[in-house]
Write a protein that holds these residues in place. Sequence first.
Motif, PDB file in Angstrom:
ATOM      1  N   GLN A 206      32.926  54.315  44.193  1.00 25.09           N
ATOM      2  CA  GLN A 206      33.788  54.869  43.163  1.00 25.09           C
ATOM      3  C   GLN A 206      32.950  55.259  41.969  1.00 25.09           C
ATOM      4  OE1 GLN A 206      36.896  52.152  42.251  1.00 25.09           O
ATOM      5  NE2 GLN A 206      37.506  51.837  44.374  1.00 25.09           N
ATOM      6  N   GLU A 207      33.252  56.441  41.412  1.00 25.54           N
ATOM      7  CA  GLU A 207      32.559  56.892  40.223  1.00 25.54           C
ATOM      8  C   GLU A 207      33.321  56.488  38.967  1.00 25.54           C
ATOM      9  OE1 GLU A 207      29.341  58.089  42.132  1.00 25.54           O
ATOM     10  OE2 GLU A 207      29.597  58.269  39.967  1.00 25.54           O
ATOM     11  N   VAL A 208      34.568  56.040  39.151  1.00 21.88           N
ATOM     12  CA  VAL A 208      35.380  55.643  38.012  1.00 21.88           C
ATOM     13  C   VAL A 208      35.710  54.163  38.129  1.00 21.88           C
ATOM     14  CG1 VAL A 208      37.527  56.027  36.756  1.00 21.88           C
ATOM     15  CG2 VAL A 208      36.376  57.956  37.866  1.00 21.88           C
ATOM     16  N   ILE A 209      35.592  53.449  37.011  1.00 25.25           N
ATOM     17  CA  ILE A 209      35.925  52.026  36.964  1.00 25.25           C
ATOM     18  C   ILE A 209      37.262  51.892  36.256  1.00 25.25           C
ATOM     19  CG2 ILE A 209      35.213  49.770  36.096  1.00 25.25           C
ATOM     20  CD1 ILE A 209      32.319  50.825  36.135  1.00 25.25           C
ATOM     21  N   PHE A 210      38.237  51.335  36.929  1.00 27.06           N
ATOM     22  CA  PHE A 210      39.585  51.259  36.381  1.00 27.06           C
ATOM     23  C   PHE A 210      39.867  49.893  35.780  1.00 27.06           C
ATOM     24  CE2 PHE A 210      39.812  54.624  39.560  1.00 27.06           C
ATOM     25  CZ  PHE A 210      40.494  55.620  38.876  1.00 27.06           C
ATOM     26  N   ILE A 211      40.608  49.919  34.672  1.00 21.60           N
ATOM     27  CA  ILE A 211      41.128  48.707  34.054  1.00 21.60           C
ATOM     28  C   ILE A 211      42.648  48.784  34.071  1.00 21.60           C
ATOM     29  CG2 ILE A 211      41.355  47.428  31.883  1.00 21.60           C
ATOM     30  CD1 ILE A 211      38.510  48.163  31.217  1.00 21.60           C
ATOM     31  N   ASN A 212      43.281  47.723  34.566  1.00 19.88           N
ATOM     32  CA  ASN A 212      44.737  47.656  34.612  1.00 19.88           C
ATOM     33  C   ASN A 212      45.259  46.754  33.510  1.00 19.88           C
ATOM     34  OD1 ASN A 212      44.575  49.216  36.933  1.00 19.88           O
ATOM     35  ND2 ASN A 212      44.630  47.429  38.286  1.00 19.88           N
ATOM     36  N   GLU A 213      46.517  46.957  33.141  1.00 25.49           N
ATOM     37  CA  GLU A 213      47.184  46.068  32.200  1.00 25.49           C
ATOM     38  C   GLU A 213      48.244  45.295  32.962  1.00 25.49           C
ATOM     39  OE1 GLU A 213      49.322  46.093  27.787  1.00 25.49           O
ATOM     40  OE2 GLU A 213      48.924  47.989  28.838  1.00 25.49           O
ATOM     41  N   SER A 214      48.158  43.963  32.933  1.00 29.40           N
ATOM     42  CA  SER A 214      49.097  43.133  33.673  1.00 29.40           C
ATOM     43  C   SER A 214      50.419  43.035  32.938  1.00 29.40           C
ATOM     44  CB  SER A 214      48.508  41.736  33.890  1.00 29.40           C
ATOM     45  OG  SER A 214      48.338  41.095  32.644  1.00 29.40           O
ATOM     46  N   ILE A 215      51.432  42.500  33.605  1.00 30.98           N
ATOM     47  CA  ILE A 215      52.759  42.434  33.012  1.00 30.98           C
ATOM     48  C   ILE A 215      52.808  41.481  31.816  1.00 30.98           C
ATOM     49  CG2 ILE A 215      53.969  43.038  35.144  1.00 30.98           C
ATOM     50  CD1 ILE A 215      54.433  40.089  35.645  1.00 30.98           C
ATOM     51  N   ASN A 216      51.833  40.549  31.750  1.00 31.94           N
ATOM     52  CA  ASN A 216      51.813  39.624  30.611  1.00 31.94           C
ATOM     53  C   ASN A 216      50.959  40.133  29.456  1.00 31.94           C
ATOM     54  OD1 ASN A 216      49.294  39.330  31.643  1.00 31.94           O
ATOM     55  ND2 ASN A 216      49.536  37.205  32.320  1.00 31.94           N
ATOM     56  N   GLY A 217      50.532  41.386  29.566  1.00 32.78           N
ATOM     57  CA  GLY A 217      49.815  42.008  28.456  1.00 32.78           C
ATOM     58  C   GLY A 217      48.322  41.880  28.491  1.00 32.78           C
ATOM     59  N   TYR A 218      47.752  41.236  29.522  1.00 33.08           N
ATOM     60  CA  TYR A 218      46.300  41.110  29.630  1.00 33.08           C
ATOM     61  C   TYR A 218      45.715  42.334  30.307  1.00 33.08           C
ATOM     62  CZ  TYR A 218      46.667  36.142  28.466  1.00 33.08           C
ATOM     63  OH  TYR A 218      46.898  34.956  27.842  1.00 33.08           O
ATOM     64  N   PHE A 219      44.480  42.624  29.957  1.00 36.95           N
ATOM     65  CA  PHE A 219      43.736  43.659  30.671  1.00 36.95           C
ATOM     66  C   PHE A 219      42.928  42.991  31.776  1.00 36.95           C
ATOM     67  CE2 PHE A 219      44.072  45.614  26.381  1.00 36.95           C
ATOM     68  CZ  PHE A 219      44.808  46.736  26.748  1.00 36.95           C
TER      69      PHE A 219
END
Length: 369
Positions: A206-219
């Motif tokens: 992957q050339e892109v690194i993804f960050i998600n936001e969880s339902i409790n507000g954490y990244f």
Amino acid sequence: MEIIEKENAVKNMKSIAKDQIIKYRKVHNKKYREIGKAFYQLGSAMSEEAPWFVHIGACYQELSSMWDKQVTKDWEPVNDIMHDYKGITDGWNVILSLYGKIKEKQTEILNLDEHKNEKDSANARLSTYRIAVETEQKLFKQELGVDMTRVGQRFLEEQLNFHQQVAERLDRLYVECTDMGNIAQESVTIDEHPVHTHASVAASNQEVIFINESINGYFQWAPHSDPFTCKVGTPMRSSKFGGIKPFINYQVTPSFRNYQVSRRYKHFDWLHERLVEKFGAVIPIPPLPEKQVTGRFDEDLIEHRNTRLQHFSDRICRHPVLANSEVWRHFVTQVDHTEWTQGKRKAEVDQNVGIALLNIIDVPSVDEE
């Protein structure tokens, strides 16, 4: 995150662990040998009057070797994990220092009267960096909790095991001596401690690194689509130039392939440099075992280094970003010499390294306060 407090605590414990390792091997071991020798000499000199002293001497000689072996079970693992986290906290110092400099630079740009595009770009970059750092902080704390719990439990278990073994050996000695009828029949209470045992990829680059936001507000870093492990084992001595230059090869086997690749310590060192160069501005990279100038082919050192390289590989495989990195996958899979060399050159000219890594981190849309 109180990184300075953690760093100081880690450094202090590493110093204590190294001191205990030395004491186990050079002080306790020697002391018990000397006690054993003194009792044996006394028993030999009084073979008719007090022959049981020979048995005491032999027992303490045996206990001396137990101290030497014990250090590999309790204090060395503590020292090893502190070595890891000393390197990781050093990496955090670099990251936080760099983050502070970028924040200062952003303030200078925002104070300019014009250059709206430059202000917007600076804000976006700082926001991406902040989210990436927060994401890595959360993972770091999770890993810290798991590792410290594991090493603490193991330390206590091995301490309990060891002292129970010592108590049991002294108890047997007492029975042997009383059976000879030469020691007064007095009861000896031995503290017994219960010993508890605890149960201790294949995906496209992957050339892109993804960050998600969880339902409790954490990244959090986007999880790896297909987690995998790597086994580092079967150290093999080899050489080149007709045996003039010997070295050790470590066999690395990823769980998604049925073949292994051979890597020397210098290859792990190269990998570590690439990981630090590419990800070190955001992710603290765990350290390798320390380099050795002398005794490189000592069996104990080879075994210990193999264990530490396995721990290093386990950490990389557990990290959702590092495990999916192109350089790591290249390291654990490439067997063809030409393609291995080409892949190394590609990694060495990678442009998305250091702070430029932010260019390929995709963060969720958030409202800046």
